[in-house]
Scaffold this motif. Structure first.
Motif, PDB file in Angstrom:
ATOM      1  N   GLY A 139       0.294  -0.817   0.437  1.00 47.91           N
ATOM      2  CA  GLY A 139      -0.001  -0.198   0.045  1.00 47.91           C
ATOM      3  C   GLY A 139       1.024   1.293  -0.280  1.00 47.91           C
ATOM      4  O   GLY A 139       0.236   2.678  -0.279  1.00 47.91           O
ATOM      5  N   VAL A 140       2.131   1.022  -0.251  1.00 50.76           N
ATOM      6  CA  VAL A 140       2.923   2.219  -0.122  1.00 50.76           C
ATOM      7  C   VAL A 140       2.569   3.343  -1.577  1.00 50.76           C
ATOM      8  O   VAL A 140       2.979   2.368  -2.838  1.00 50.76           O
ATOM      9  CB  VAL A 140       4.421   2.066  -0.499  1.00 50.76           C
ATOM     10  CG1 VAL A 140       5.246   3.559  -0.388  1.00 50.76           C
ATOM     11  CG2 VAL A 140       4.436   1.351   0.653  1.00 50.76           C
ATOM     12  N   PRO A 141       2.456   4.865  -1.092  1.00 49.96           N
ATOM     13  CA  PRO A 141       2.354   5.433  -2.977  1.00 49.96           C
ATOM     14  C   PRO A 141       3.247   5.106  -3.919  1.00 49.96           C
ATOM     15  O   PRO A 141       4.735   5.052  -3.418  1.00 49.96           O
ATOM     16  CB  PRO A 141       1.880   6.812  -1.910  1.00 49.96           C
ATOM     17  CG  PRO A 141       1.570   6.613  -0.505  1.00 49.96           C
ATOM     18  CD  PRO A 141       2.300   5.505  -0.409  1.00 49.96           C
ATOM     19  N   THR A 142       3.034   4.699  -4.798  1.00 51.89           N
ATOM     20  CA  THR A 142       4.407   4.373  -5.786  1.00 51.89           C
ATOM     21  C   THR A 142       3.835   5.759  -7.277  1.00 51.89           C
ATOM     22  O   THR A 142       2.624   5.581  -8.018  1.00 51.89           O
ATOM     23  CB  THR A 142       4.495   2.969  -6.393  1.00 51.89           C
ATOM     24  OG1 THR A 142       2.715   2.878  -6.820  1.00 51.89           O
ATOM     25  CG2 THR A 142       4.506   2.103  -5.531  1.00 51.89           C
ATOM     26  N   GLU A 143       4.979   5.785  -8.117  1.00 49.54           N
ATOM     27  CA  GLU A 143       4.474   6.205  -9.415  1.00 49.54           C
ATOM     28  C   GLU A 143       5.288   5.138 -10.051  1.00 49.54           C
ATOM     29  O   GLU A 143       5.975   4.651 -10.073  1.00 49.54           O
ATOM     30  CB  GLU A 143       5.014   7.757  -9.339  1.00 49.54           C
ATOM     31  CG  GLU A 143       4.715   8.332  -8.626  1.00 49.54           C
ATOM     32  CD  GLU A 143       5.464  10.319  -8.743  1.00 49.54           C
ATOM     33  OE1 GLU A 143       4.932  10.989  -8.532  1.00 49.54           O
ATOM     34  OE2 GLU A 143       6.059   9.984  -9.071  1.00 49.54           O
ATOM     35  N   LYS A 144       4.413   5.159 -11.309  1.00 49.96           N
ATOM     36  CA  LYS A 144       5.087   5.166 -12.756  1.00 49.96           C
ATOM     37  C   LYS A 144       5.667   5.992 -14.474  1.00 49.96           C
ATOM     38  O   LYS A 144       4.381   6.713 -14.239  1.00 49.96           O
ATOM     39  CB  LYS A 144       4.637   3.760 -13.586  1.00 49.96           C
ATOM     40  CG  LYS A 144       4.798   2.538 -12.513  1.00 49.96           C
ATOM     41  CD  LYS A 144       4.076   1.251 -13.464  1.00 49.96           C
ATOM     42  CE  LYS A 144       2.792   1.654 -13.667  1.00 49.96           C
ATOM     43  NZ  LYS A 144       2.353   0.005 -14.576  1.00 49.96           N
TER      44      LYS A 144
END
Length: 479
Positions: A180-185
């Motif tokens: 559930g860690v916020p991530t980007e791509k």
């Protein structure tokens, strides 16, 4: 299978056996995972490492040289465990070159893929790390915003592995994303750098290749190489060629060859007559999607024949070359990045920023294989820059650290810190931070950063003083 209408089934609840418990669990056995496990295990903690493949080493096993050991001023800025690993490769298996200056990449360190697999595993087992191959990460076990361990899938079935601290070295932020860690791509449009399927040719006259570049008259030189002067090839028997744009354009025009790259990229191997080719380019591949990866493997292999035809038919020294092997998997440059306590930026890289919580120093330029076309962006800062510990610490989830290309950084900054030597340095820091976390019974976000930096220096890690000079180990200050 169409994804227009997703169908679901209900999976019955079941009890999952706990197969192992560790102080520190490392997920992923690539460059960052290798050093993370070694650092975490250095004073007797129970450390486990799970890897989905049958070997450790990750991208060090696909034919790429290790980039990042040398800085833009020619000095060595990655030391500690990564340096010990290279020294052992060279000493015991003749499996690594010295760190060689390169006008384009600052420095290259050639490694033999099979030697990497053997030496890395030897070091892990000697350190007491419990290595488990053929084991896939399948989910994070999270309670009250704290990770307790992971779920795995293997031939043995579905099991749980518990740990006091988990280090995500998957390269894709798999554990962090699942937790559930916020991530980007990708970039602002979501575009990610295209991967490459490396392949190897033998029977290449590498001296003929380098001398054709070194001796070509400037007015007639069709072998112009990106930022690398001709003199470099006259002095180095092992090297990287990046360029030959005019020659490739000629081959495409005369033979109708389909090569999705505008540059020739050739890397000499450690074995005589062996070269690795970094020229396939599979745009639109998402390294976090199995269907996309499969399509990328198919397309990457389909591109090889035309590239070989170009090399054999047009490039000096390749007249007798023949295909030998492909890398065991696609070389992925970019997927997910966590959003951590601090997000490294392009400005941090280009300003050679110093951080009080720096745990590693890097110097590789911003190097982005652009997602939307066949080109590449390269920007140098002129020196080196720090990587802050806060970028390894994710938001929201405790007892979790992230090391490697998926740390908290923008698309542009990730283009600089993604290379293997830098990833190894981040892994070493994460492993040592996890050890301090377990010993002090406090989450990684709350450890004493000064203590981490002190231990890093004691183990030979290169860190900088505010004035840019190398920081010395406290134990060596009087020397």
């Amino acid at each position: 299978m169409s994804t227009a209408a997703t169908r679901f089934i209900e999976e019955p609840a079941r009890s999952i056996p706990v197969s192992a418990e560790y102080d520190v669990l490392v997920v992923g056995g690539g460059p960052s995972g290798l050093t993370a496990a070694l650092a975490a295990a250095e004073d007797g903690l129970r450390v486990g490492l799970i890897e989905s493949r049958s070997f450790v080493g990750g991208n060090m096993t696909i034919g790429l040289p290790v980039l990042g050991f040398l800085g833009q001023k020619g000095n060595q800025i990655i030391d500690g465990l990564p340096q010990k690993f290279i020294e052992r490769l060279r000493r015991e298996r003749q499996g690594a070159s010295e760190h060689r200056p390169c006008p384009l990449h600052m420095g290259i360190t050639l490694v033999e893929p099979e030697a990497v697999k053997t030496v890395a595993l030897e070091m892990l087992t000697e350190a007491g790390v419990d290595v488990l191959f053929y084991t896939f990460f399948a989910g994070a076990l999270v309670e009250n915003d704290t990770i307790r361990g992971v779920i795995t899938e293997s031939k043995s079935g579905r099991t749980a592995i518990l740990a006091k601290v988990v280090i995500d070295c998957s390269g894709d932020a798999d554990v962090a994303y699942s937790a559930g860690v916020p991530t980007e791509k990708g970039n602002a449009e979501g575009g990610m750098q295209p991967p490459t399927l490396m392949f190897c040719l033998a029977g290449v006259d590498t001296d003929a290749l380098r001398l054709s570049i070194a001796n070509a008259p400037p007015a007639a030189r069709t072998y112009l190489t990106d930022f690398i002067p001709a003199e470099y090839f006259g002095q180095n028997h092992q090297f990287i060629v990046v360029g030959m744009r005019e020659l490739m354009a000629k081959a495409k025009a005369e033979r109708g060859l389909k090569i999705p790259n505008e540059r020739t990229i050739i890397i000499t191997g450690l074995k005589k007559g062996e070269v690795w080719i970094n020229m396939t380019r599979v745009k639109g591949t998402d390294g976090t999607d199995a269907r996309s990866l499969t399509k990328g493997e198919i397309e990457g292999r389909a591109q090889i024949d035309d590239i070989v035809a170009y090399l054999v038919g047009y490039v000096p020294g390749f007249e007798q070359a023949y295909f030998t092997k492909t890398a065991p998997f696609l070389g992925i440059r970019e997927t997910r990045r966590i959003i951590g306590q601090y997000v490294m930026t392009q400005e941090d890289v280009l300003a050679c920023t110093h951080f009080d919580d720096a745990i590693a120093v890097a110097s590789y330029p911003i190097d982005i294989h652009r997602p939307a076309d066949d080109g590449c962006t390269l920007i140098w800062c002129g020196d080196c820059y720090d990587i802050p510990y806060r970028s390894l610490v994710p938001q929201k989830i405790g007892n979790l650290l992230v090391a490697g290309r998926s740390i908290s950084a923008t698309h542009e900054a990730m283009g600089a810190i993604r290379v293997m030597a830098t990833c190894m340095a981040m892994g070493e820091a994460a492993g040592r931070a996890a050890k301090i976390s377990v010993r002090g019974n406090r989450p990684p976000a709350e450890i004493d950063i000064d203590e981490l930096r002190r231990q890093q220096l004691e183990h030979g890690v290169y860190l900088r003083n505010p004035d840019g000079t190398r920081a010395g180990s406290p134990n060596r200050a009087a020397a």
